[in-house]
Design a protein around this motif. Structure first.
Motif, PDB file in Angstrom:
ATOM      1  N   MET A  46       0.844  -1.187   0.000  1.00  0.00           N
ATOM      2  CA  MET A  46       0.000   0.000   0.000  1.00  0.00           C
ATOM      3  C   MET A  46       0.881   1.239   0.000  1.00  0.00           C
ATOM      4  SD  MET A  46      -2.945   1.099   2.702  1.00  0.00           S
ATOM      5  CE  MET A  46      -4.036  -0.245   2.337  1.00  0.00           C
ATOM      6  N   LYS A  47       0.365   2.229  -0.618  1.00  0.00           N
ATOM      7  CA  LYS A  47       1.118   3.484  -0.718  1.00  0.00           C
ATOM      8  C   LYS A  47       0.589   4.434   0.340  1.00  0.00           C
ATOM      9  CE  LYS A  47       2.829   7.263  -2.656  1.00  0.00           C
ATOM     10  NZ  LYS A  47       4.201   7.585  -2.889  1.00  0.00           N
ATOM     11  N   LYS A  48       1.460   4.838   1.258  1.00  0.00           N
ATOM     12  CA  LYS A  48       1.070   5.921   2.150  1.00  0.00           C
ATOM     13  C   LYS A  48       1.309   7.210   1.392  1.00  0.00           C
ATOM     14  CE  LYS A  48      -0.206   5.881   5.770  1.00  0.00           C
ATOM     15  NZ  LYS A  48      -1.611   5.785   6.221  1.00  0.00           N
TER      16      LYS A  48
ATOM     17  N   MET B 269      -3.303   0.824  -3.829  1.00  0.00           N
ATOM     18  CA  MET B 269      -3.069  -0.528  -3.315  1.00  0.00           C
ATOM     19  C   MET B 269      -2.796  -1.436  -4.503  1.00  0.00           C
ATOM     20  SD  MET B 269      -2.947  -2.533  -0.661  1.00  0.00           S
ATOM     21  CE  MET B 269      -2.620  -4.296  -0.752  1.00  0.00           C
ATOM     22  N   GLU B 270      -1.796  -2.284  -4.319  1.00  0.00           N
ATOM     23  CA  GLU B 270      -1.334  -3.132  -5.401  1.00  0.00           C
ATOM     24  C   GLU B 270      -1.862  -4.557  -5.294  1.00  0.00           C
ATOM     25  OE1 GLU B 270       0.313  -1.995  -2.865  1.00  0.00           O
ATOM     26  OE2 GLU B 270       1.566  -3.544  -1.983  1.00  0.00           O
ATOM     27  N   TYR B 271      -2.221  -5.107  -6.439  1.00  0.00           N
ATOM     28  CA  TYR B 271      -2.584  -6.523  -6.551  1.00  0.00           C
ATOM     29  C   TYR B 271      -2.007  -7.048  -7.864  1.00  0.00           C
ATOM     30  CZ  TYR B 271      -5.591  -5.935  -2.557  1.00  0.00           C
ATOM     31  OH  TYR B 271      -6.036  -5.686  -1.295  1.00  0.00           O
TER      32      TYR B 271
ATOM     33  N   CYS C 164       2.788   5.315 -10.335  1.00  0.00           N
ATOM     34  CA  CYS C 164       4.080   4.673 -10.616  1.00  0.00           C
ATOM     35  C   CYS C 164       4.501   3.810  -9.436  1.00  0.00           C
ATOM     36  CB  CYS C 164       5.149   5.689 -11.025  1.00  0.00           C
ATOM     37  SG  CYS C 164       5.949   6.566  -9.682  1.00  0.00           S
ATOM     38  N   HIS C 165       4.185   4.231  -8.218  1.00  0.00           N
ATOM     39  CA  HIS C 165       4.517   3.415  -7.039  1.00  0.00           C
ATOM     40  C   HIS C 165       3.763   2.082  -7.078  1.00  0.00           C
ATOM     41  CE1 HIS C 165       5.391   2.691  -2.690  1.00  0.00           C
ATOM     42  NE2 HIS C 165       4.246   2.031  -2.778  1.00  0.00           N
ATOM     43  N   GLU C 166       2.461   2.151  -7.343  1.00  0.00           N
ATOM     44  CA  GLU C 166       1.654   0.909  -7.338  1.00  0.00           C
ATOM     45  C   GLU C 166       2.050  -0.013  -8.491  1.00  0.00           C
ATOM     46  OE1 GLU C 166       0.260   0.435  -4.690  1.00  0.00           O
ATOM     47  OE2 GLU C 166       0.058   2.481  -3.964  1.00  0.00           O
ATOM     48  N   ILE C 167       2.364   0.582  -9.635  1.00  0.00           N
ATOM     49  CA  ILE C 167       2.788  -0.259 -10.769  1.00  0.00           C
ATOM     50  C   ILE C 167       4.138  -0.917 -10.461  1.00  0.00           C
ATOM     51  CG2 ILE C 167       3.455  -0.234 -13.225  1.00  0.00           C
ATOM     52  CD1 ILE C 167       1.203   1.857 -13.653  1.00  0.00           C
ATOM     53  N   ALA C 168       5.007  -0.210  -9.744  1.00  0.00           N
ATOM     54  CA  ALA C 168       6.306  -0.808  -9.360  1.00  0.00           C
ATOM     55  C   ALA C 168       6.105  -2.074  -8.529  1.00  0.00           C
ATOM     56  CB  ALA C 168       7.134   0.205  -8.590  1.00  0.00           C
ATOM     57  N   HIS C 169       5.007  -2.113  -7.775  1.00  0.00           N
ATOM     58  CA  HIS C 169       4.733  -3.319  -6.976  1.00  0.00           C
ATOM     59  C   HIS C 169       4.486  -4.553  -7.855  1.00  0.00           C
ATOM     60  CE1 HIS C 169       4.718  -2.100  -2.816  1.00  0.00           C
ATOM     61  NE2 HIS C 169       3.900  -1.087  -3.036  1.00  0.00           N
ATOM     62  N   GLN C 170       4.210  -4.353  -9.125  1.00  0.00           N
ATOM     63  CA  GLN C 170       4.064  -5.535  -9.996  1.00  0.00           C
ATOM     64  C   GLN C 170       5.373  -6.334 -10.004  1.00  0.00           C
ATOM     65  OE1 GLN C 170       1.051  -6.490 -11.317  1.00  0.00           O
ATOM     66  NE2 GLN C 170       0.324  -4.747 -10.128  1.00  0.00           N
TER      67      GLN C 170
ATOM     68  N   ASP D 141       9.022  -5.035  -0.283  1.00  0.00           N
ATOM     69  CA  ASP D 141       8.139  -4.532  -1.340  1.00  0.00           C
ATOM     70  C   ASP D 141       7.970  -3.011  -1.260  1.00  0.00           C
ATOM     71  OD1 ASP D 141       6.631  -5.142   0.967  1.00  0.00           O
ATOM     72  OD2 ASP D 141       4.776  -5.204  -0.162  1.00  0.00           O
ATOM     73  N   GLU D 142       7.844  -2.450  -0.048  1.00  0.00           N
ATOM     74  CA  GLU D 142       7.546  -1.008   0.032  1.00  0.00           C
ATOM     75  C   GLU D 142       8.768  -0.116  -0.223  1.00  0.00           C
ATOM     76  OE1 GLU D 142       4.828   0.027  -0.357  1.00  0.00           O
ATOM     77  OE2 GLU D 142       3.478  -1.523   0.360  1.00  0.00           O
ATOM     78  N   SER D 143       9.923  -0.456   0.342  1.00  0.00           N
ATOM     79  CA  SER D 143      11.092   0.402   0.094  1.00  0.00           C
ATOM     80  C   SER D 143      11.504   0.292  -1.374  1.00  0.00           C
ATOM     81  CB  SER D 143      12.263   0.007   0.996  1.00  0.00           C
ATOM     82  OG  SER D 143      11.911   0.127   2.352  1.00  0.00           O
TER      83      SER D 143
ATOM     84  N   ILE E 192      10.034   2.724   6.481  1.00  0.00           N
ATOM     85  CA  ILE E 192       9.902   1.791   5.354  1.00  0.00           C
ATOM     86  C   ILE E 192       9.757   2.528   4.018  1.00  0.00           C
ATOM     87  CG2 ILE E 192       8.414  -0.019   4.374  1.00  0.00           C
ATOM     88  CD1 ILE E 192      10.177  -0.954   6.733  1.00  0.00           C
ATOM     89  N   TYR E 193       9.024   3.634   4.017  1.00  0.00           N
ATOM     90  CA  TYR E 193       8.822   4.352   2.752  1.00  0.00           C
ATOM     91  C   TYR E 193       9.927   5.396   2.520  1.00  0.00           C
ATOM     92  CZ  TYR E 193       4.178   2.252   2.425  1.00  0.00           C
ATOM     93  OH  TYR E 193       3.146   1.366   2.330  1.00  0.00           O
ATOM     94  N   SER E 194      10.070   6.361   3.460  1.00  0.00           N
ATOM     95  CA  SER E 194      10.978   7.483   3.191  1.00  0.00           C
ATOM     96  C   SER E 194      12.431   7.070   3.339  1.00  0.00           C
ATOM     97  CB  SER E 194      10.691   8.641   4.152  1.00  0.00           C
ATOM     98  OG  SER E 194       9.320   8.953   4.110  1.00  0.00           O
TER      99      SER E 194
END
Ligand SMILES: [Zn+2]
Length: 515
Positions: free
Chosen positions: A1-3, A332-334, A363-369, A386-388, A447-449
């Protein structure tokens, strides 16, 4: 998930990525397992990522979305094998919807209608019915005691019927704005790792999902005025008696999800050879004129698929669906499908220019692919994997775009502006589990920043081409498997060697995992 982060990110000009010269095993001084002592080669930029030869698990599902009862359910057959070296005396399934029987997992204020999933007729193909036993500490954990152990390498089919309630919830699982977000909705086989079944606790701001690559064959019946976005590809749709039955096939994915609505508008474009479908509520869209939103979304998909295809290896699937829908966290990525919150689709939700947050979230959610989809990981136990990496992929994306976007979005990440090695709090470990963080804010920050900054500084230390090559190597080596921090560090040191003091110092501070 993207915060939804306001941290600005900084910039380098995009360089054409070239194959990184292979580095030999003799470069290494760190201890590594014997199977990796062969010469390490780095896949070329833009390489393909091939589906595995070995047959994955298989889910066959015959499902009905009942919009009057607000339920989804049906018959499921899971064919799988014991991929461990231990005999399995019991199986563990995850049933996340049952958590929505209680109020503490809802992301939205309008909450109601959840409940415990009914699971019946559970059978082992080798003979016998199985009893459903819910874990006392976690209603989403189901134990099935096998009457006959499943030996390592042996195959079985598990069948069951289920019906689950879809709550009113403006988030990844729920009905809101006339859109059903139907995700993590059926009892799915958990992962067996290091001698036990993994079942990390569910949390609202991130993920605990962890499953095996599988082939899905799904029949889904919905009212005939509904449109459906889903993982995989639609291979057939046939109307009958006011209902429409879709047949979907999704190869080599970790999960199957769908979104359905009678208010959906659907646009389709070819983006870098991938069929991209965009869905949104045409009766209550986030913007009156959706043409700019569509253009931004498709451009973002095209640029993401190009940038990440070059840096991490080509997207191996034929389709990608983008669904603009209520979602508390922004996105949110699936597998093959991303949810984008309608609130980020407004032109005035921006940092520098109109719609730039829609672009950033997409772009963040697509990167999760790549980091969740192609390379899986235990997202509750090692969320940085996955998140970093998806957050760092935002940098790869803006480097690809170049110009002002690149400068703006990379601001403050450089080691000259913010040295991880100098500023890192030794108590923080990037490879910490979600449960180790004091609160959601400290989880998000690290985890994100900070995770993004760590990976960007690795890029600065090693050079962009080499670092992209290392990540490509990690992706290729772990494609369609579940990876751990150890796998990432192995991929890093196999190529970088261990004689780079700057890198070693940072890795030593940031990670607790040693190889
Ligand atoms: Zn994310």
């Amino acid at each position: 998930m993207k915060k939804f982060l306001s941290a600005a990110v900084s910039a380098f000009m995009f360089l054409c990525m070239l194959a990184v010269p292979a580095c030999s095993a003799s470069d290494r001084k760190v201890e590594i397992p014997p199977e990796n002592t062969e010469k390490v080669t780095i896949p070329e930029a833009g390489c393909t990522i091939d589906f595995p030869v070995k047959k994955p698990y298989e889910y066959q599902m015959d499902l009905v979305l009942d919009t009057e009862a607000q339920t989804v359910g049906g018959h499921v057959v899971i064919e799988f094998y014991n991929d461990s070296t231990d005999p399995w005396n019991e199986l563990c399934l995850r049933d996340y919807p049952s958590l929505f029987d209680k109020a503490d997992v809802y992301a939205s204020k309008e909450k109601s209608g959840g409940g415990i999933t009914e699971i019946n007729n559970v059978k082992d193909s080798r003979g016998g019915s199985l009893e459903v036993e819910r874990d006392q500490d976690d209603v989403s954990v189901i134990w099935l005691k096998l009457k006959k152990p499943l030996k390592p390498g042996s195959v079985m089919k598990l069948t069951y019927d289920f019906v689950t309630k879809i709550p009113n919830n403006a988030d990844r699982f729920g009905l809101a704005n006339n859109i059903y977000n139907v995700t993590n909705f059926y009892p799915i086989l958990a992962e067996y790792v290091d001698g036990k079944w993994s079942h990390a606790k569910y949390f609202v701001v991130g993920e605990c999902f962890y499953s095996e690559i599988s082939n899905y064959k799904v029949r889904l019946t919905v009212p005939d005025d509904y449109k459906v976005a889903s993982s995989g590809e639609r291979v057939l749709s046939s109307p009958k008696d006011g209902k429409l039955t879709y047949k979907f096939e999704a190869a080599c994915v970790r999960d199957f999800v769908f979104c359905a609505s009678k208010s959906f508008a659907n646009e389709q474009r070819n983006c870098d050879g991938v069929i991209v479908n965009l869905f949104y509520n045409k009766e209550n869209p986030p913007e009156k004129d959706m043409s700019t939103v569509s253009d931004v979304a498709f451009a973002s998909a095209e640029n993401s698929l190009k940038a990440f295809g070059e840096a991490f290896g080509k997207y191996p699937y034929k389709e990608l669906d983008i669904v603009i829908t209520p979602n508390a966290a922004g996105g949110m990525e699936y597998p093959n499908l991303v949810l984008i919150a309608d609130y980020v689709c407004h032109s005035n939700i921006k940092m520098y220019e109109d719609f730039d947050q829609l672009d950033a979230v997409l772009c963040h959610e697509i990167a999760h692919q790549w980091f969740m989809g192609i390379v899986g990981s235990n997202s509750g136990i090692e969320p940085w994997l996955d998140e970093s990496l998806a957050s760092y992929a935002e940098i790869v994306y803006y480097e690809y775009l170049g110009g002002e976007k690149e400068k703006n979005h990379k601001y403050g990440l450089s080691k000259n502006e913010h040295s991880i090695t100098k500023n890192w709090n030794d108590k923080d470990k990037l490879d910490a589990a979600f449960s180790e963080f004091a609160d959601d804010m400290s989880y998000t920050r690290l985890i994100y920043s900070e995770g993004k900054a760590v990976l960007y500084q690795m890029e600065e230390i090693l050079g962009r081409e080499k670092f992209h090559g290392i990540i490509r190597g990690y992706v290729k080596r772990n494609a369609f498997k579940n990876a751990s921090t150890k796998d990432f560090l192995k991929a890093l040191y196999d190529c970088a060697g261990n004689d780079n003091e700057e890198l070693n110092e940072m890795v030593g501070k940031v990670f607790r995992t040693k190889i």
